[in-house]
Scaffold this motif. Structure first.
Motif: not given
Length: 296
Positions: A88-111
């Protein structure tokens, strides 16, 4: 669910590459490099860019002379890669994780950490492995986490200095806590958060954020240094190192200690060195932890 893709597509992109920074954080060679990358189309306009990591060999670990090195980075040894792989040219993004997993765990932290183009955070080793498994199932290709050897080879991109950029780093090159510089570099900005992937210059192989931004999970179990590493893993760095022994000091169950690499936005520059490695239980989630993938 996202449809199964029939194939990868390629495109030519231009990346800014920096090498040769001196111990004072000055100098260096900035150049624009054209390179071909592959795109794995996920779903809804989200894609996963991959760059080629060549076959060959490199020296893994740090020399005794490297400033602020740790003993678990030794002994140095040569690792071979009989075949190329793609990372991966980049670290896995929140958009990519959301598409594959159906959730964004970053939302558990500060906005301030929540942004589709920022790396996903609050993921355990098990979460990262599940992402790779789902991606493999959807595409019919073999995605996984990088081995430690793959990660360090890709991070160094042919260099043997503490960083792929040179003898030290500065906050205009890497997202780290600039209050704690490395070598003779001056103090600098402490952003106190993640940054969108690809915002900083790439290494010579076109990889962004291998130093800093978020810690990245590797496939291997943790071992205290490389002294007992099997010869087969030296001859093929794409084989994961397993069968770790329980370490009571870490209250660790057999085989649960895994490796994180690369440092993060929260840590000083020394922790973003190419050879630096830390141990964390595979089930731990943290707003410093993310990952990137390898395609065999």
């Amino acid at each position: 669910d996202p449809p199964v893709d029939s194939g990868l597509r390629s495109e030519v992109v231009t990346v800014e590459v920096v090498t040769g920074v001196n111990s004072f954080g000055r100098g260096g060679n900035r150049r624009s490099v054209k390179m071909t990358r592959w795109l794995e189309d996920l779903w809804g306009g989200v894609s996963l860019p991959l760059v080629r990591i060549p076959a060959g060999s490199f020296v893994m670990g740090s020399p005794d002379s490297e400033t602020l090195r740790d003993s678990d980075e030794s002994p140095q040894y040569r690792v071979n890669f009989p075949r190329e792989f793609w990372m991966g040219q980049y670290e896995v993004t929140q958009a990519q994780y959301q598409v594959m997993m159906g959730t964004n765990p970053a939302t558990r932290s500060d906005c301030k950490f929540v942004d589709p183009n920022k790396p996903v955070i609050n993921v355990s080793w098990d979460d990262a492995v599940e992402f790779c498994q789902r991606l493999s199932q959807r595409t019919g290709r073999n995605y996984r986490l990088p081995t430690e050897a793959e990660w360090e080879s890709a991070c160094r991109a042919g260099t043997q200095t503490p960083f792929s950029f040179g003898e030290t780093i500065t906050p205009d090159l890497v997202n780290y806590n600039g209050n704690y510089p490395y070598g003779n570099a001056p103090k600098g900005e402490d952003r106190q958060q993640t940054t969108p992937v690809g915002q900083f210059p790439a290494n010579s192989w076109g990889l962004h954020d291998m130093h800093g931004n978020v810690w990245e999970w590797c496939l291997d179990e943790w071992h205290e240094g490389y002294g007992a590493k099997p010869e087969a893993l030296k001859q093929n760095g794409s084989i994961e190192w397993t069968q770790a022994k329980t370490d009571v000091l870490f209250d660790d169950r057999e085989g649960t200690g895994r490796v994180l690499r690369g440092g993060s936005w929260l840590y000083g520059a020394r922790f973003t060195r190419s050879a630096l490695r830390v141990r964390v239980r595979r089930d731990v989630r943290n707003y410093n932890f993310g990952f990137r993938v390898v395609l065999e």
